[in-house]
Scaffold this motif. Structure first.
Motif, PDB file in Angstrom:
ATOM      1  N   GLU A  25       7.878   5.910 -35.024  1.00 34.48           N
ATOM      2  CA  GLU A  25       9.259   5.792 -35.527  1.00 34.48           C
ATOM      3  C   GLU A  25       9.589   4.332 -35.852  1.00 34.48           C
ATOM      4  O   GLU A  25      10.168   4.023 -36.889  1.00 34.48           O
ATOM      5  CB  GLU A  25      10.192   6.215 -34.386  1.00 34.48           C
ATOM      6  CG  GLU A  25      11.108   7.384 -34.662  1.00 34.48           C
ATOM      7  CD  GLU A  25      11.829   7.754 -33.367  1.00 34.48           C
ATOM      8  OE1 GLU A  25      11.420   8.762 -32.766  1.00 34.48           O
ATOM      9  OE2 GLU A  25      12.769   7.029 -32.935  1.00 34.48           O
ATOM     10  N   ALA A  28       7.726   2.991 -38.959  1.00 31.16           N
ATOM     11  CA  ALA A  28       8.342   3.516 -40.187  1.00 31.16           C
ATOM     12  C   ALA A  28       9.689   2.825 -40.441  1.00 31.16           C
ATOM     13  O   ALA A  28      10.019   2.453 -41.568  1.00 31.16           O
ATOM     14  CB  ALA A  28       8.532   5.028 -40.060  1.00 31.16           C
ATOM     15  N   TRP A  29      10.420   2.618 -39.392  1.00 31.36           N
ATOM     16  CA  TRP A  29      11.742   1.960 -39.450  1.00 31.36           C
ATOM     17  C   TRP A  29      11.600   0.546 -40.040  1.00 31.36           C
ATOM     18  O   TRP A  29      12.328   0.144 -40.942  1.00 31.36           O
ATOM     19  CB  TRP A  29      12.299   1.907 -38.022  1.00 31.36           C
ATOM     20  CG  TRP A  29      13.611   1.223 -37.815  1.00 31.36           C
ATOM     21  CD1 TRP A  29      13.819  -0.060 -37.421  1.00 31.36           C
ATOM     22  CD2 TRP A  29      14.918   1.805 -37.967  1.00 31.36           C
ATOM     23  NE1 TRP A  29      15.149  -0.324 -37.309  1.00 31.36           N
ATOM     24  CE2 TRP A  29      15.856   0.806 -37.631  1.00 31.36           C
ATOM     25  CE3 TRP A  29      15.389   3.066 -38.341  1.00 31.36           C
ATOM     26  CZ2 TRP A  29      17.235   1.027 -37.669  1.00 31.36           C
ATOM     27  CZ3 TRP A  29      16.759   3.284 -38.370  1.00 31.36           C
ATOM     28  CH2 TRP A  29      17.666   2.270 -38.041  1.00 31.36           C
ATOM     29  N   TYR A  31       8.986  -0.663 -41.723  1.00 35.80           N
ATOM     30  CA  TYR A  31       8.370  -0.627 -43.059  1.00 35.80           C
ATOM     31  C   TYR A  31       9.455  -0.470 -44.130  1.00 35.80           C
ATOM     32  O   TYR A  31       9.432  -1.130 -45.166  1.00 35.80           O
ATOM     33  CB  TYR A  31       7.371   0.529 -43.132  1.00 35.80           C
ATOM     34  CG  TYR A  31       6.543   0.503 -44.408  1.00 35.80           C
ATOM     35  CD1 TYR A  31       5.417  -0.313 -44.503  1.00 35.80           C
ATOM     36  CD2 TYR A  31       6.906   1.273 -45.505  1.00 35.80           C
ATOM     37  CE1 TYR A  31       4.667  -0.353 -45.670  1.00 35.80           C
ATOM     38  CE2 TYR A  31       6.156   1.235 -46.671  1.00 35.80           C
ATOM     39  CZ  TYR A  31       5.034   0.415 -46.747  1.00 35.80           C
ATOM     40  OH  TYR A  31       4.304   0.358 -47.896  1.00 35.80           O
ATOM     41  N   GLU A  32      10.413   0.379 -43.816  1.00 34.53           N
ATOM     42  CA  GLU A  32      11.505   0.648 -44.771  1.00 34.53           C
ATOM     43  C   GLU A  32      12.471  -0.517 -44.896  1.00 34.53           C
ATOM     44  O   GLU A  32      13.097  -0.694 -45.924  1.00 34.53           O
ATOM     45  CB  GLU A  32      12.333   1.858 -44.275  1.00 34.53           C
ATOM     46  CG  GLU A  32      11.601   3.176 -44.331  1.00 34.53           C
ATOM     47  CD  GLU A  32      11.287   3.575 -45.754  1.00 34.53           C
ATOM     48  OE1 GLU A  32      12.192   3.478 -46.594  1.00 34.53           O
ATOM     49  OE2 GLU A  32      10.116   3.957 -46.023  1.00 34.53           O
ATOM     50  N   ARG A  33      12.639  -1.265 -43.807  1.00 34.07           N
ATOM     51  CA  ARG A  33      13.790  -2.167 -43.750  1.00 34.07           C
ATOM     52  C   ARG A  33      13.492  -3.652 -43.690  1.00 34.07           C
ATOM     53  O   ARG A  33      14.380  -4.464 -43.946  1.00 34.07           O
ATOM     54  CB  ARG A  33      14.653  -1.821 -42.513  1.00 34.07           C
ATOM     55  CG  ARG A  33      15.317  -0.481 -42.632  1.00 34.07           C
ATOM     56  CD  ARG A  33      15.900  -0.039 -41.298  1.00 34.07           C
ATOM     57  NE  ARG A  33      16.624   1.215 -41.462  1.00 34.07           N
ATOM     58  CZ  ARG A  33      16.027   2.408 -41.541  1.00 34.07           C
ATOM     59  NH1 ARG A  33      14.713   2.502 -41.432  1.00 34.07           N
ATOM     60  NH2 ARG A  33      16.765   3.493 -41.711  1.00 34.07           N
ATOM     61  N   LYS A  38       6.857  -4.957 -44.034  1.00 31.94           N
ATOM     62  CA  LYS A  38       6.310  -4.134 -45.123  1.00 31.94           C
ATOM     63  C   LYS A  38       5.085  -4.849 -45.707  1.00 31.94           C
ATOM     64  O   LYS A  38       4.012  -4.254 -45.858  1.00 31.94           O
ATOM     65  CB  LYS A  38       7.359  -3.898 -46.209  1.00 31.94           C
ATOM     66  CG  LYS A  38       6.809  -3.055 -47.353  1.00 31.94           C
ATOM     67  CD  LYS A  38       7.854  -2.740 -48.403  1.00 31.94           C
ATOM     68  CE  LYS A  38       7.332  -1.755 -49.440  1.00 31.94           C
ATOM     69  NZ  LYS A  38       6.073  -2.093 -50.046  1.00 31.94           N
ATOM     70  N   ASP A  42       1.326  -3.498 -45.496  1.00 34.90           N
ATOM     71  CA  ASP A  42       0.634  -3.226 -46.770  1.00 34.90           C
ATOM     72  C   ASP A  42      -0.683  -4.004 -46.847  1.00 34.90           C
ATOM     73  O   ASP A  42      -1.709  -3.461 -47.245  1.00 34.90           O
ATOM     74  CB  ASP A  42       1.532  -3.600 -47.960  1.00 34.90           C
ATOM     75  CG  ASP A  42       2.559  -2.500 -48.237  1.00 34.90           C
ATOM     76  OD1 ASP A  42       2.367  -1.374 -47.725  1.00 34.90           O
ATOM     77  OD2 ASP A  42       3.547  -2.777 -48.951  1.00 34.90           O
ATOM     78  N   LYS A  47      -0.076   2.597 -42.264  1.00 32.58           N
ATOM     79  CA  LYS A  47       1.245   3.255 -42.273  1.00 32.58           C
ATOM     80  C   LYS A  47       1.461   3.931 -40.917  1.00 32.58           C
ATOM     81  O   LYS A  47       0.493   4.166 -40.174  1.00 32.58           O
ATOM     82  CB  LYS A  47       1.265   4.343 -43.356  1.00 32.58           C
ATOM     83  CG  LYS A  47       1.208   3.824 -44.780  1.00 32.58           C
ATOM     84  CD  LYS A  47       2.325   4.505 -45.594  1.00 32.58           C
ATOM     85  CE  LYS A  47       2.761   3.732 -46.802  1.00 32.58           C
ATOM     86  NZ  LYS A  47       1.697   3.284 -47.696  1.00 32.58           N
ATOM     87  N   ALA A  78      16.513  -5.507 -38.865  1.00 28.31           N
ATOM     88  CA  ALA A  78      16.247  -4.252 -39.568  1.00 28.31           C
ATOM     89  C   ALA A  78      17.522  -3.470 -39.877  1.00 28.31           C
ATOM     90  O   ALA A  78      17.450  -2.378 -40.444  1.00 28.31           O
ATOM     91  CB  ALA A  78      15.301  -3.396 -38.729  1.00 28.31           C
TER      92      ALA A  78
END
Ligand code: DLL
Length: 432
Positions: A25, A28-29, A31-33, A38, A42, A47, A78
């Motif tokens: 969680e 992912a949190w 990575y998005e923000r 990120k 990458d 991931k 974030a």
């Protein structure tokens, strides 16, 4: 029985499932923000869904203090600032502090973590709990305040300093629990003895101490002089402050709040994970925080981890007391100081050369720092009055920025030994 047996006594397999879910969680949190994460994820081509077991955490990137400096003040945050309800801060490696933002939920889980610490130390709701950690940007004051409030103690937020007032309040209010740095505890004890009211004659019965390294010998002295049980508490600003690890009745290591933090030990040179039980650098990942959860944060604290059955009932892994650091950070009476911070402050003074040595020692129980820095020739030639004036100016500048009292002594030009390799900037003569 621990404060929250649902989590603190969770069977290992269940705990691992829980940690993995929260880790995914969090990845992912971020990575998005957070562009910083990120990009790093990458680059490594990883991931959240690639994490199949907790041990896969070793595929994730590390985070270090300079990443916080480079993204100062809120680049690693974030959530939008309107969701941040508090910011604490601590020393960075140069002039700027590093920041620790919290959402409402982060504050709530922090209170829970600290409540567990206090409970494990034997603090209960009927305690009158004197909080002599600094209240302010430092996480100690407000962190312990929240945890003790969560337990339902009668909290007395004296903050640090004004030792005689601390003693007066202890006597008048009937304080039964206390928290502060272990060195300050001894200072209070000593002053109380000088004033003819030894703390061991008061109702005080339990103390929770941390924010700086201390030993079992120091525990014994504190316990004898204060007439209390003394327990350890560990944490750092970057991951939310005190409450990440704590001692229980077994007094043989600190349980890590593993439903909130995944702990690893790595070799500080190769950065490879080391097997359970071997010494190395503690690396922590925050898996429930939301404002600024950090992945694989290199604490630079040296310790070992042990997973063993504990008499207190907790299944959380234990870390040994912190024995040192893998960087040059000094902890002066609980305040973190990097020699590089002093150096960047000295750059502001044209009266001195950047040739300096920090001498760190102990006077009674308190750390003492003296800075010897070379004067420029014209300043030196101007005589003692000028020298004293510059010494005072530098000392008050350092105090104003770093919050640490440093005695400054201007040395004659070329008086300090020049290095032939790495410059020796710190002479730490405190007993280990
Ligand atoms: O010292 C948080 C804290 C407040 C912990 C109150 C305990 C009680 P920082 O100022 O960011 O945060 O400093 C963190 O202090 O990486 C360790 O090197 C050291 N440290 C903290 N607790 C302990 C401890 C707070 N119990 C840095 N034993 C950490 C040894 C400690 N070192």
């Amino acid at each position: 029985m621990p404060y929250n047996d649902q989590f603190e006594c969770m069977p290992f397999e269940e705990l691992q499932k829980f940690q993995l879910a929260k880790l995914k969680e969090t990845v992912a949190w971020l990575y998005e923000r957070v562009p910083f994460y990120k990009n790093k994820l990458d680059e490594l081509g990883i991931k959240a869904d690639d994490l199949k077991r907790v041990e896969d955490i070793s595929k994730l990137p590390f985070t270090v203090k300079t990443d916080l400096r480079d993204n100062y003040p809120f680049g690693l945050c974030a959530v939008p600032l309107k969701e941040v309800v508090r910011v604490h801060a601590s020393s960075g490696t140069t002039g700027k502090p590093i920041t620790g933002p919290y959402t409402v939920g982060d504050l709530d889980q922090w209170s829970e973590c600290v409540a567990r610490v206090l409970w494990a130390a034997g603090v209960r709701e009927d305690d009158i709990f004197q909080n002599a950690y600094g209240h302010g940007l430092f996480t100690g004051g407000l962190g312990l305040h929240q945890g003790a409030t969560r337990l339902g103690c009668t909290v007395v937020p004296t903050s640090s300093g004004m030792t005689e007032r601390q003693i007066l309040i202890m006597k008048d209010f009937g304080t039964t629990g206390i928290c502060c740095t272990p060195s300050y505890a001894l200072t209070i004890a000593e002053r109380a003895e000088e004033l003819g009211t030894p703390l061991k004659d008061l109702p005080l019965r339990v103390g929770v101490f941390g924010a700086e390294p201390w030993t079992n010998a120091m525990r014994q002295e504190i316990e004898e002089r204060m007439g209390i049980k003394a327990r350890d508490i560990y944490g750092l600003t970057e991951l939310g402050g005190p409450g990440m690890a704590y001692e229980c009745e077994a007094e043989n290591g600190l349980h890590i709040n593993e439903d909130h933090f995944i702990a690893e030990i790595v070799d500080p040179i190769t950065l490879e994970p080391v097997p359970m039980g071997e010494r190395g650098e503690l690396v922590l990942t925050a898996i429930q925080r939301r404002a600024m959860p950090l992945l694989r944060y290199r604490t630079k604290d040296i310790t070992t981890l042990r997973r063993e059955k504990c008499s207190c009932g907790s299944t959380f892994v234990k870390m040994d007391r912190i024995t040192g650091r893998s960087d040059d950070m000094l902890i002066i009476n609980g305040v973190n100081v990097f020699p590089s911070q002093i150096e960047s402050l000295l750059k502001d003074f044209e009266e001195v050369e950047l040739q300096y040595v920090l001498h760190v020692g102990k006077k009674k129980h308190l750390d003492q720092v003296n800075l010897r820095v070379e004067a420029k020739q014209d300043v030196y030639d101007a005589g003692p009055e000028k020298i004293v004036q510059v010494e005072k100016k530098i000392s008050s500048h350092i105090k104003g920025i770093l919050g640490v009292g440093v005695g400054v002594e201007l040395a004659a030009p070329k008086a300090l030994t020049r290095s032939e390799g790495k410059a020796v900037r710190v002479i730490d003569e405190r007993p280990k």
